[in-house]
Design a protein around this motif. Structure first.
Motif, PDB file in Angstrom:
ATOM      1  N   GLU A  54       9.366   5.129   7.457  1.00 32.46           N
ATOM      2  CA  GLU A  54       8.247   5.739   6.730  1.00 32.46           C
ATOM      3  C   GLU A  54       8.347   7.263   6.754  1.00 32.46           C
ATOM      4  O   GLU A  54       8.698   7.884   7.750  1.00 32.46           O
ATOM      5  CB  GLU A  54       6.934   5.262   7.355  1.00 32.46           C
ATOM      6  CG  GLU A  54       5.697   6.072   7.068  1.00 32.46           C
ATOM      7  CD  GLU A  54       5.498   6.398   5.618  1.00 32.46           C
ATOM      8  OE1 GLU A  54       4.912   7.447   5.373  1.00 32.46           O
ATOM      9  OE2 GLU A  54       5.942   5.638   4.741  1.00 32.46           O
ATOM     10  N   ILE A  55       8.029   7.887   5.604  1.00 31.05           N
ATOM     11  CA  ILE A  55       8.059   9.345   5.520  1.00 31.05           C
ATOM     12  C   ILE A  55       6.788   9.921   4.900  1.00 31.05           C
ATOM     13  O   ILE A  55       6.289  10.950   5.360  1.00 31.05           O
ATOM     14  CB  ILE A  55       9.302   9.828   4.720  1.00 31.05           C
ATOM     15  CG1 ILE A  55       9.357  11.362   4.677  1.00 31.05           C
ATOM     16  CG2 ILE A  55       9.328   9.227   3.325  1.00 31.05           C
ATOM     17  CD1 ILE A  55      10.626  11.902   4.079  1.00 31.05           C
ATOM     18  N   GLY A  56       6.254   9.261   3.882  1.00 31.15           N
ATOM     19  CA  GLY A  56       5.128   9.835   3.145  1.00 31.15           C
ATOM     20  C   GLY A  56       3.884  10.049   3.981  1.00 31.15           C
ATOM     21  O   GLY A  56       3.345  11.155   4.066  1.00 31.15           O
ATOM     22  N   ALA A  57       3.414   8.991   4.648  1.00 29.53           N
ATOM     23  CA  ALA A  57       2.166   9.085   5.406  1.00 29.53           C
ATOM     24  C   ALA A  57       2.311   9.979   6.627  1.00 29.53           C
ATOM     25  O   ALA A  57       1.429  10.794   6.922  1.00 29.53           O
ATOM     26  CB  ALA A  57       1.709   7.683   5.835  1.00 29.53           C
ATOM     27  N   VAL A  58       3.437   9.849   7.347  1.00 29.06           N
ATOM     28  CA  VAL A  58       3.602  10.666   8.555  1.00 29.06           C
ATOM     29  C   VAL A  58       3.771  12.134   8.227  1.00 29.06           C
ATOM     30  O   VAL A  58       3.398  13.017   9.009  1.00 29.06           O
ATOM     31  CB  VAL A  58       4.786  10.164   9.415  1.00 29.06           C
ATOM     32  CG1 VAL A  58       4.533   8.766   9.916  1.00 29.06           C
ATOM     33  CG2 VAL A  58       6.092  10.232   8.652  1.00 29.06           C
TER      34      VAL A  58
ATOM     35  N   LEU B 109       0.841  -1.204   0.000  1.00 31.00           N
ATOM     36  CA  LEU B 109       0.000   0.000   0.000  1.00 31.00           C
ATOM     37  C   LEU B 109       0.876   1.254   0.000  1.00 31.00           C
ATOM     38  O   LEU B 109       1.733   1.405   0.870  1.00 31.00           O
ATOM     39  CB  LEU B 109      -0.896  -0.013   1.236  1.00 31.00           C
ATOM     40  CG  LEU B 109      -2.160   0.849   1.226  1.00 31.00           C
ATOM     41  CD1 LEU B 109      -3.094   0.418   0.109  1.00 31.00           C
ATOM     42  CD2 LEU B 109      -2.855   0.746   2.575  1.00 31.00           C
ATOM     43  N   PRO B 110       0.684   2.167  -0.967  1.00 31.76           N
ATOM     44  CA  PRO B 110       1.507   3.382  -1.015  1.00 31.76           C
ATOM     45  C   PRO B 110       1.289   4.244   0.226  1.00 31.76           C
ATOM     46  O   PRO B 110       0.134   4.575   0.559  1.00 31.76           O
ATOM     47  CB  PRO B 110       1.009   4.105  -2.274  1.00 31.76           C
ATOM     48  CG  PRO B 110       0.381   3.036  -3.107  1.00 31.76           C
ATOM     49  CD  PRO B 110      -0.222   2.070  -2.129  1.00 31.76           C
ATOM     50  N   PRO B 111       2.344   4.605   0.934  1.00 31.39           N
ATOM     51  CA  PRO B 111       2.193   5.391   2.165  1.00 31.39           C
ATOM     52  C   PRO B 111       1.467   6.717   1.965  1.00 31.39           C
ATOM     53  O   PRO B 111       0.685   7.135   2.825  1.00 31.39           O
ATOM     54  CB  PRO B 111       3.639   5.619   2.619  1.00 31.39           C
ATOM     55  CG  PRO B 111       4.394   4.473   2.044  1.00 31.39           C
ATOM     56  CD  PRO B 111       3.743   4.206   0.724  1.00 31.39           C
ATOM     57  N   VAL B 112       1.708   7.383   0.841  1.00 34.20           N
ATOM     58  CA  VAL B 112       1.065   8.683   0.635  1.00 34.20           C
ATOM     59  C   VAL B 112      -0.450   8.532   0.484  1.00 34.20           C
ATOM     60  O   VAL B 112      -1.210   9.429   0.867  1.00 34.20           O
ATOM     61  CB  VAL B 112       1.658   9.414  -0.592  1.00 34.20           C
ATOM     62  CG1 VAL B 112       3.078   9.866  -0.314  1.00 34.20           C
ATOM     63  CG2 VAL B 112       1.606   8.545  -1.837  1.00 34.20           C
TER      64      VAL B 112
END
Length: 231
Positions: free
Chosen positions: A167-171, A69-72
């Motif tokens: 992780e960077i995108g979702a956070v 699942l793509p984090p963004v």
């Protein structure tokens, strides 16, 4: 460049307050998210492995899909849910560590569940017939197999921690990268690199790598001890 490395070493040697604060927040958020992922993902994956029901293969395929699942996308969905106009907006969780935990937990849970399903399926190939002969229900068989394969499940925990801590995108979407409040190691590294503060970025990168190596080393030692103790 040499000056940047000297400043990096100085920050690490003196236990720079900014580095420690950012690292502690990252570790706290990621460990909480992984804990949630393990509590939800291990029972789910084990039940899917031992139970037989219509649509099981489709559920397994969906679970495997969610591993990537793509984090963004996760961040965007949570942002919409937690924004003021969203269904959970009244909770005021957007741009808080809690939102970051939720984002990482959503990413970690299907990963843990998918890996657990595979581990438990392999264990059932050896013990499943014996457990079914005892007329145990699917949840009880799942519980027995989880206990039997508990040391093998370290792989799922390590994979979840690795995904969460890096992780960077979702956070970034749900946390906002607010200094002193929601800035994690990954978001800080990205920001400080763009700003040109390479010493802070390198120090955080060194801490991040150190944490990952330490967790993997501890898990390897624990598995080795378990193998010697329990065979």
């Amino acid at each position: 460049m040499s000056q940047a490395f000297q400043e990096t070493f100085f920050r690490l040697w003196t236990l720079d307050r900014d580095v420690l604060a950012i690292a502690w927040l990252s570790l706290r958020v990621s460990l909480t998210a992984v804990g949630i992922g393990l509590l939800l993902g291990i029972p789910l994956g084990a039940l899917i492995a031992v139970a037989r029901f219509p649509g099981r293969d489709a559920l397994v395929g969906l679970l495997n899909t969610f591993m990537g699942l793509p984090p963004v996308i996760v961040g965007l969905i949570l942002y919409l849910a937690l924004s003021r106009s969203g269904p959970l907006g009244a909770l005021g969780l957007l741009f808080t560590p809690t939102a970051m935990v939720a984002a990482q937990a959503v990413l970690a849970t299907p990963l843990v569940a998918a890996l657990t399903r595979q581990v438990i399926a392999d264990a059932e190939a050896h013990l499943g017939e014996q457990l079914r002969s005892l007329r145990l229900s699917a949840p009880r068989r799942a519980g027995v197999l989880i206990y039997d394969a508990r040391f093998s499940l370290f792989t799922a925990a390590l994979a979840a921690f690795g995904r969460a801590i890096s992780e960077i995108g979702a956070v970034l979407v749900v946390g906002g990268n607010i200094d002193g409040h929601t800035r994690t190691m990954t978001t800080a590294i990205s920001l400080e690199t763009q700003k040109g503060d390479l010493s802070l970025a390198l120090a955080l990168g060194a801490v991040l790598m150190g944490l990952v190596l330490a967790v993997n080393a501890a898990a390897a030692l624990l598995r080795g001890h378990a193998a010697r103790a329990y065979g």
